[in-house]
Design a protein around this motif. Sequence first.
Motif, PDB file in Angstrom:
ATOM      1  N   ILE A  52       0.823  -1.207   0.000  1.00 45.38           N
ATOM      2  CA  ILE A  52       0.000   0.000   0.000  1.00 45.38           C
ATOM      3  C   ILE A  52       0.858   1.258   0.000  1.00 45.38           C
ATOM      4  CG2 ILE A  52      -1.626   1.334   1.387  1.00 45.38           C
ATOM      5  CD1 ILE A  52      -3.032  -1.237   2.111  1.00 45.38           C
ATOM      6  N   THR A  85      -6.089   3.384   7.879  1.00 45.57           N
ATOM      7  CA  THR A  85      -6.207   2.660   9.138  1.00 45.57           C
ATOM      8  C   THR A  85      -5.247   1.477   9.132  1.00 45.57           C
ATOM      9  OG1 THR A  85      -7.981   1.276   8.257  1.00 45.57           O
ATOM     10  CG2 THR A  85      -8.648   3.276   9.419  1.00 45.57           C
ATOM     11  N   GLY A  86      -5.070   0.931  10.315  1.00 41.44           N
ATOM     12  CA  GLY A  86      -4.219  -0.247  10.429  1.00 41.44           C
ATOM     13  C   GLY A  86      -4.398  -0.869  11.800  1.00 41.44           C
ATOM     14  N   ASP A  87      -3.644  -1.901  12.041  1.00 42.45           N
ATOM     15  CA  ASP A  87      -3.689  -2.603  13.317  1.00 42.45           C
ATOM     16  C   ASP A  87      -2.831  -1.836  14.328  1.00 42.45           C
ATOM     17  OD1 ASP A  87      -3.458  -4.359  15.450  1.00 42.45           O
ATOM     18  OD2 ASP A  87      -3.429  -6.127  14.167  1.00 42.45           O
ATOM     19  N   GLN A  93       2.152   0.247  10.085  1.00 43.97           N
ATOM     20  CA  GLN A  93       1.762  -0.701   9.040  1.00 43.97           C
ATOM     21  C   GLN A  93       0.343  -0.334   8.605  1.00 43.97           C
ATOM     22  OE1 GLN A  93       3.770  -3.606   7.947  1.00 43.97           O
ATOM     23  NE2 GLN A  93       2.345  -3.286   6.262  1.00 43.97           N
ATOM     24  N   VAL A  94       0.221   0.238   7.424  1.00 43.66           N
ATOM     25  CA  VAL A  94      -1.071   0.729   6.952  1.00 43.66           C
ATOM     26  C   VAL A  94      -1.809  -0.389   6.219  1.00 43.66           C
ATOM     27  CG1 VAL A  94      -2.195   2.436   5.476  1.00 43.66           C
ATOM     28  CG2 VAL A  94      -0.143   3.050   6.756  1.00 43.66           C
ATOM     29  N   GLY A  95      -3.055  -0.619   6.646  1.00 44.07           N
ATOM     30  CA  GLY A  95      -3.840  -1.700   6.037  1.00 44.07           C
ATOM     31  C   GLY A  95      -4.918  -1.219   5.087  1.00 44.07           C
ATOM     32  N   SER A  96      -5.188   0.080   5.096  1.00 41.58           N
ATOM     33  CA  SER A  96      -6.141   0.633   4.136  1.00 41.58           C
ATOM     34  C   SER A  96      -5.869   2.112   3.975  1.00 41.58           C
ATOM     35  CB  SER A  96      -7.581   0.414   4.607  1.00 41.58           C
ATOM     36  OG  SER A  96      -7.880   1.275   5.681  1.00 41.58           O
ATOM     37  N   VAL A  97      -6.174   2.617   2.800  1.00 42.27           N
ATOM     38  CA  VAL A  97      -5.921   4.028   2.478  1.00 42.27           C
ATOM     39  C   VAL A  97      -7.035   4.558   1.583  1.00 42.27           C
ATOM     40  CG1 VAL A  97      -4.412   5.602   1.203  1.00 42.27           C
ATOM     41  CG2 VAL A  97      -3.420   3.875   2.651  1.00 42.27           C
ATOM     42  N   GLU A 133     -15.897   3.694  11.712  1.00 42.93           N
ATOM     43  CA  GLU A 133     -14.676   4.492  11.910  1.00 42.93           C
ATOM     44  C   GLU A 133     -14.618   5.589  10.861  1.00 42.93           C
ATOM     45  OE1 GLU A 133     -12.718   0.876  11.725  1.00 42.93           O
ATOM     46  OE2 GLU A 133     -11.833   1.138   9.739  1.00 42.93           O
TER      47      GLU A 133
END
Lengths: 190, 153
Positions: A52, A85-87, A93-97, A133
């Motif tokens: 990402i 967002t991320g954990d 560590q980005v899990g969505s953008v 969120e």
Amino acid sequence: MTRRFVVAAVALVAVAAALAAIAATQGGASKRSSLARLSNDGRTVTLQHGVIVREAHLQRASLLAVRGRLAVYRLEGRTSTCFGTGDSNDVGQVGSVQCAHGPFPTAGWPVLDLSIYEGATHGLRELSLYRVEGIAADGVTAVEFLRPDGSVALKVPVSGNVYSTTEVPSGAIAGVAALDKAGKELWRSP
Amino acid sequence: MTTRAHACILIVVIRFVLFVIASACVAAVIAAVRPASAAAGWCWPSCSTYGLLGAGTSTYNGCWYSIGEVCSGWSYWGTNGVVKTCYPGCDYYGNTRGTILYGFENRDRIRGRFTLLSNRFYIQPYEVGMGGYLRAQVAWYSGPASQINVAAG
């Protein structure tokens, strides 16, 4: 006369080049100033490189909030400001953008809803909430999730420009509204 | 030098400046709407082109919604990336009028985020509370067709 003219032409080119350089280097600053109504600047964190970060050309990250296992970021990309967002157990560590061309927030667009919706019935495009969120401007104190008939299914408070909850009602959701301190609706989508 | 020669030089300089500015604008637009990835395991409609996702679009491969959705085959996907253009137009904020849902699906449910925005979006399965053998998906939800490129890997 000739010398004066050549000097003027050179000066014009120099001014144009300077303006282009300023525009190129100040693009990010201009975008940041358009986010002035997000008073939560977050905390700078180191981006962990991955798919990402590479694909979205992300360069810097600010951690806006940690809510349980959710980490919410403001991200500076090469061409735009993004949110992600991320954990929270793996900060950076980005899990969505989600990136946008236009400025955010503004009076016409004070909420960026990053909620996760789900459907469990084939052929029926009525989706319910899985997790809530998102990011909201300073003036937004709560975000409401609306049923197809316009009634309020869920009201979530905004704190530090971030709203989130994992406690969501079942049933179809058809819209989102932003409320001010007095409970007055500021914005609605769709 | 004559006054006419001065005018000619001035015109050339102005044209050059305008050309530089126009080139910068074109480069910025191209960079902003470049397809999601050229190295993905699945792309729609291809890894370098855009397609229109509307109420009647389908990849005819058993997606959650038989029409109004494009989806990958089953795999252990790591990321789903979507680039949405300003087609047929955007407002000041970069919003189009077409809403899409992008994310993942399994045999029990479809999950994802809604967006009206034009630009790029990336999401990983754990963000939607999923894992394992999945399909990457983008579904039309409302409004006119959206011009998108999807790449999952």
